[in-house]
Design a protein around this motif. Structure first.
Motif, mmCIF file in Angstrom:
data_model
loop_
_atom_site.group_PDB
_atom_site.id
_atom_site.type_symbol
_atom_site.label_atom_id
_atom_site.label_comp_id
_atom_site.label_asym_id
_atom_site.label_seq_id
_atom_site.Cartn_x
_atom_site.Cartn_y
_atom_site.Cartn_z
ATOM 1 N N ALA A 19 -31.898 39.546 62.562
ATOM 2 C CA ALA A 19 -33.234 39.902 62.103
ATOM 3 C C ALA A 19 -34.043 38.670 61.713
ATOM 4 O O ALA A 19 -35.270 38.721 61.684
ATOM 5 C CB ALA A 19 -33.147 40.863 60.924
ATOM 6 N N ASP A 20 -33.373 37.561 61.416
ATOM 7 C CA ASP A 20 -34.064 36.321 61.052
ATOM 8 C C ASP A 20 -34.514 35.523 62.268
ATOM 9 O O ASP A 20 -35.250 34.553 62.130
ATOM 10 C CB ASP A 20 -33.168 35.435 60.182
ATOM 11 N N LEU A 21 -34.070 35.913 63.445
ATOM 12 C CA LEU A 21 -34.452 35.210 64.663
ATOM 13 C C LEU A 21 -35.824 35.673 65.129
ATOM 14 O O LEU A 21 -36.275 36.762 64.791
ATOM 15 C CB LEU A 21 -33.425 35.473 65.771
ATOM 16 N N THR A 22 -36.455 34.860 65.956
ATOM 17 C CA THR A 22 -37.725 35.277 66.556
ATOM 18 C C THR A 22 -37.442 36.302 67.652
ATOM 19 O O THR A 22 -36.305 36.420 68.137
ATOM 20 C CB THR A 22 -38.476 34.084 67.172
ATOM 21 N N ASP A 23 -38.475 37.023 68.050
ATOM 22 C CA ASP A 23 -38.318 37.976 69.151
ATOM 23 C C ASP A 23 -37.839 37.265 70.409
ATOM 24 O O ASP A 23 -36.983 37.776 71.130
ATOM 25 C CB ASP A 23 -39.644 38.689 69.444
ATOM 26 N N PHE A 24 -38.389 36.087 70.675
ATOM 27 C CA PHE A 24 -38.007 35.333 71.865
ATOM 28 C C PHE A 24 -36.525 34.954 71.817
ATOM 29 O O PHE A 24 -35.814 35.065 72.810
ATOM 30 C CB PHE A 24 -38.881 34.083 72.003
ATOM 31 N N GLN A 25 -36.040 34.542 70.642
ATOM 32 C CA GLN A 25 -34.629 34.177 70.503
ATOM 33 C C GLN A 25 -33.740 35.399 70.709
ATOM 34 O O GLN A 25 -32.709 35.314 71.375
ATOM 35 C CB GLN A 25 -34.384 33.537 69.138
ATOM 36 N N CYS A 70 -27.377 27.637 65.371
ATOM 37 C CA CYS A 70 -27.018 28.827 64.585
ATOM 38 C C CYS A 70 -25.617 29.336 64.902
ATOM 39 O O CYS A 70 -25.130 30.247 64.247
ATOM 40 C CB CYS A 70 -28.018 29.950 64.845
ATOM 41 N N GLY A 71 -24.991 28.780 65.931
ATOM 42 C CA GLY A 71 -23.653 29.222 66.298
ATOM 43 C C GLY A 71 -23.637 30.490 67.131
ATOM 44 O O GLY A 71 -22.600 31.136 67.259
ATOM 45 N N LEU A 72 -24.786 30.859 67.706
ATOM 46 C CA LEU A 72 -24.869 32.073 68.504
ATOM 47 C C LEU A 72 -24.733 31.806 69.997
ATOM 48 O O LEU A 72 -24.408 32.695 70.767
ATOM 49 C CB LEU A 72 -26.184 32.796 68.222
#
Length: 108
Positions: A19-25, A70-72
């Motif tokens: 939820a903290d990521l941008t829509d693009f991410q 972010c480790g994703l």
């Protein structure tokens, strides 16, 4: 409502919430979930159909770098000029938890 988290810990920081990521991410992660181990140019081509404005090189790679930090997303050299990106296990678990959370909302 609970937050959907990636399980990584960055130097003692809190885990990264999707939820903290941008829509693009989040769109980048979604694109990875369909076909893992991708070049940035392939991701750009996939996302281009969903965005009105052109996705420029800088935007794409800055966001990929953020997801790596972010480790994703994992990044590895494919050859001397090309990097390949793939989801980490933390990202897979976070995306699966988000899908489950969305399904709960659809069921009500």
């Amino acid at each position: 409502m609970r937050s959907v988290l990636a399980d990584n810990e960055r130097d003692g920081d809190e885990p990264t919430a999707l939820a903290d990521l941008t829509d693009f991410q989040r769109d980048l992660l979604w694109a990875f979930s369909h076909e893992n181990a991708r070049k940035g140019t392939a991701l750009k081509a996939d996302l281009a159909a969903h965005y009105i404005d052109e996705i420029n090189h800088s935007r794409l790679y800055q966001n990929l770098d953020t997801l790596v930090e972010c480790g994703l997303v994992a990044k590895r050299a494919r050859d001397r000029r090309t990097n390949e990106y793939s989801l980490t296990e933390a990202a897979r678990r976070a995306l699966e938890a988000r899908r489950a959370w969305q399904a709960e909302g659809d069921a009500t």
